[in-house]
Structures are given as C-alpha cells and as structure tokens.
Design an enzyme around this catalytic site. Structure first.
Site, short mmCIF file in Angstrom:
data_model
loop_
_atom_site.label_atom_id
_atom_site.label_comp_id
_atom_site.label_asym_id
_atom_site.label_seq_id
_atom_site.Cartn_x
_atom_site.Cartn_y
_atom_site.Cartn_z
N CYS A 1 0.83 -1.20 0.00
CA CYS A 1 0.00 0.00 0.00
C CYS A 1 0.87 1.27 0.00
CB CYS A 1 -0.99 -0.04 1.17
SG CYS A 1 -2.34 1.15 1.00
N HIS B 1 -3.51 -5.18 0.66
CA HIS B 1 -2.91 -5.58 1.93
C HIS B 1 -2.89 -7.11 2.04
CE1 HIS B 1 -2.45 -1.77 4.23
NE2 HIS B 1 -3.30 -1.34 3.32
N GLU C 1 -1.21 -8.96 3.97
CA GLU C 1 -1.11 -9.43 5.37
C GLU C 1 -2.49 -9.60 6.01
OE1 GLU C 1 -1.80 -5.10 5.90
OE2 GLU C 1 -0.71 -6.32 4.44
#
Length: 255
Positions: A121, A221, A223
């Site tokens: 990001c 994202h 994660e």
C-alpha cells in the site's frame, strides 16, 4: 507455508508507525504495527522484526539492513507530496515526515545490499516516489468512486488482472483472489518498475523491479488476507527470497 522454508528462519524487517496510542493504563507515543504483518511473516516461515523510525536515518538504516534478510515497507499515512514536488491536495491532511525519511533510507540501504523487498500500500507508493515517480493524490477524482477506501477502519475489496509471466504471476497466478484495500491515493508514475497488475478501473495494483532481485510492491494488503491462497503465496514468496538471500551459498557475508 512455513514448512516450505527449511533451515534457519530468515529475519524480515517491518517498517512501523510512531503514533499516539492507548493500551492498559498507558497513553503515550508508541512504536507499533498491526499484528497481521508479523503473523503473516511468521506463518510464512520468517521472523518478524519491527523497525521504528530511527535517527540518523541513513546510518541507522544501513546498520539494521546489514542484519536483515528481507524487508517489508508497510502501509500507513500518505506520502508527503513534497517528496514528489507537488502541492497538497485538500484531502492530504495526515503525513509522517519521519516515516518518509526512515523508509526512504531503508530502501536505499536495501538496494545497496540487494535485499528482497515487498512494498504494501503506502510502501508501494513510497517505492514509486523514491524512483522519481509521483502519485495520484486523491483517487476518487480519477476513477469516480471511493471503492478503494470505504472509510473508517474498514477495508474495501479489489480484484486484479495480473500480467502473465511476471514475478507476481508466478506467486499468485494471473487472477488472484480479491484483496483487502484501504487507500485514497495511487501510483501514477514508477520509473524503473514494471507495472504488473491493475484493478478493473485501471488503478495500478502492483509493480516489480526487472531482474533477479525480489523487489515487488502491491497496492492491496496481503497481510490481511493470508487465509487466501494468493496472499499467503505472496508473503511466502518474500520469505523464500529472504531465505535464499541469507543462505551461505549466496555469498552473503553478513547474514
């Protein structure tokens, strides 16, 4: 995913926030990062290490990068438009000059050492700016909707068309599962990087450095979505690259 990385677990640095925070009885400035980053690296077989802004930035970055096997430049506040020579858009109200300086120094040190890097990001945006590029300061002005940033602490959902034959495609396939997104800015120019994924509205979703070094950035994202095959594979790819970088037969004398 962690079982795929054999031998010594690679150490992966995660750039982190320095923000006012409240926990337990305390309310103070804190060095922090959402736990999902560390858990994602751990699940992929790496050892996460938080990297708060540290001065003098250049010396500190070289010192820590010498001890790392991989680096994640994480998400966060908008990159200061002064970094790419533009006046602020009215929506750019929160920037972190200390993080800009620190992460730019980390990227400089990582390039000098050939360290594997993943940008997430804001991390992707900063990597583009460091390369001499610029950002779309407010994406809804360009795409006509706010789907990439639904507001508050919620994530939007984005799908990406991935360039066949790219490093990203070898990790996540040509059409990864929908990713979590939360950004009102995007990369406009990215000198030296190859664009490798796009949202349906044309927003650039990923870019990578040509060549053998793992230097990849995504606008979503991963994660937050490691229960998906594609996001888990992306983090596993970084950790595998970090493991290879740290292996004795690579000639790396400091890991």
């Amino acid at each position: 995913m962690g079982s795929e990385v054999e031998g010594t677990r690679p150490v992966v640095g995660l750039s982190s926030y320095r923000e006012p925070a409240t926990w337990g009885l305390w309310s103070a400035s804190a060095d922090l990062l959402p736990t999902s980053y560390a858990r994602a690296v751990e699940a992929a077989g790496g050892v996460p290490l938080l990297l708060p802004p540290t001065t003098p930035y250049g010396d500190a970055a070289r010192a820590v990068v010498a001890r790392l096997d991989g680096l994640v430049v994480s998400g966060g506040a908008d990159v200061d438009p002064e970094q790419y020579g533009e006046e602020r858009h009215p929506t750019v109200t929160t920037t972190r000059p200390d993080r800009d300086a620190w992460e730019l120094a980390l990227l400089d040190a990582a390039e000098e050492r050939g360290l594997p890097v993943l940008g997430v990001c804001r991390g992707m945006q900063l990597m583009a700016v460091r390369a001499g590029g610029r950002l779309v300061q407010h994406l809804p002005d360009v795409v006509g909707h706010a789907g990439h940033d639904p507001g508050g602490d919620a994530y939007g959902s984005v799908t990406a068309r991935v360039e066949p034959g790219s490093r990203l495609a070898t990790l996540v396939g040509d059409g990864p599962e929908p990713g979590h997104c939360h950004h009102h800015q995007a990369v406009a120019d990215h000198p030296g990087f190859t664009p490798v994924a796009w949202a349906p509205d044309g927003t650039l979703e990923a870019m990578e450095l040509p060549g053998d070094r793992f230097c990849l950035a995504v606008q979503w994202h991963p994660e937050e979505g490691t229960d998906s095959t594609s996001d888990a594979a992306l983090l596993a790819g970084l950790v595998a690259a970090a493991h290879a970088f740290a292996a004795p037969d690579t000639g790396n004398p400091t890991s």
